[in-house]
Design a protein around this motif. Sequence first.
Motif, PDB file in Angstrom:
ATOM      1  N   GLY A   1       7.392  64.008 -23.666  1.00 43.53           N
ATOM      2  CA  GLY A   1       8.501  63.521 -22.856  1.00 43.53           C
ATOM      3  C   GLY A   1       8.149  63.318 -21.398  1.00 43.53           C
ATOM      4  O   GLY A   1       7.078  63.688 -20.930  1.00 43.53           O
ATOM      5  N   ASP A   2       9.095  62.715 -20.705  1.00 40.33           N
ATOM      6  CA  ASP A   2       8.923  62.402 -19.292  1.00 40.33           C
ATOM      7  C   ASP A   2       9.378  63.570 -18.423  1.00 40.33           C
ATOM      8  O   ASP A   2      10.247  64.346 -18.801  1.00 40.33           O
TER       9      ASP A   2
ATOM     10  N   ILE B   1      11.106  64.014 -14.815  1.00 38.43           N
ATOM     11  CA  ILE B   1      11.824  63.216 -13.817  1.00 38.43           C
ATOM     12  C   ILE B   1      12.045  64.073 -12.579  1.00 38.43           C
ATOM     13  O   ILE B   1      12.537  65.193 -12.659  1.00 38.43           O
TER      14      ILE B   1
ATOM     15  N   SER C   1       3.970  58.102  -9.977  1.00 40.19           N
ATOM     16  CA  SER C   1       4.485  57.763 -11.312  1.00 40.19           C
ATOM     17  C   SER C   1       3.325  57.281 -12.173  1.00 40.19           C
ATOM     18  O   SER C   1       2.665  56.293 -11.856  1.00 40.19           O
TER      19      SER C   1
ATOM     20  N   VAL D   1       0.990  58.430 -16.199  1.00 40.26           N
ATOM     21  CA  VAL D   1       0.771  59.344 -17.314  1.00 40.26           C
ATOM     22  C   VAL D   1      -0.370  60.266 -16.903  1.00 40.26           C
ATOM     23  O   VAL D   1      -1.399  59.808 -16.411  1.00 40.26           O
TER      24      VAL D   1
END
Length: 136
Positions: free
Chosen positions: A29-30, A32, A114, A116
């Motif tokens: 998952g991300d 934030i 931002s 991966v």
Amino acid sequence: MEPWLRNLLILAAFCYECRGEDSVTQPPGDVIATEGEQVTLDCQFDTLDTSPYLFWYKQGANDFPKYMLRRVTFGSDNAIEFQRRFDAHLNLTTFKSASKSVPLTIQRLQLSDSAVYYCALKPTVTGNSETLYKNL
């Protein structure tokens, strides 16, 4: 010495060299966060290596993974562009069942962060070992 005890000691000596597979786990998952905040990305790993090498890589959109940093038992290294706001601590334990980790902390988040982020345990790729770690 009892014969059964001698057999047990021999078995223990052979098992000392037995190795399971190394593994690295990152939560799915991300993450934030807001610009200016601090964020920590988790990386759990398992290895029988007593002096593991752990790496973090950053991959932006339409880009290749870039080396960020390396952590070892008695040392560390950050790529030049990742020296100021990026840090990781290698957390090792002496208990086999306890988790080992190398969380990455990014301070004062910027929009350019931002991406991966990948955590890796040496060796990170396979191939010619003579040239594989040439830049380390």
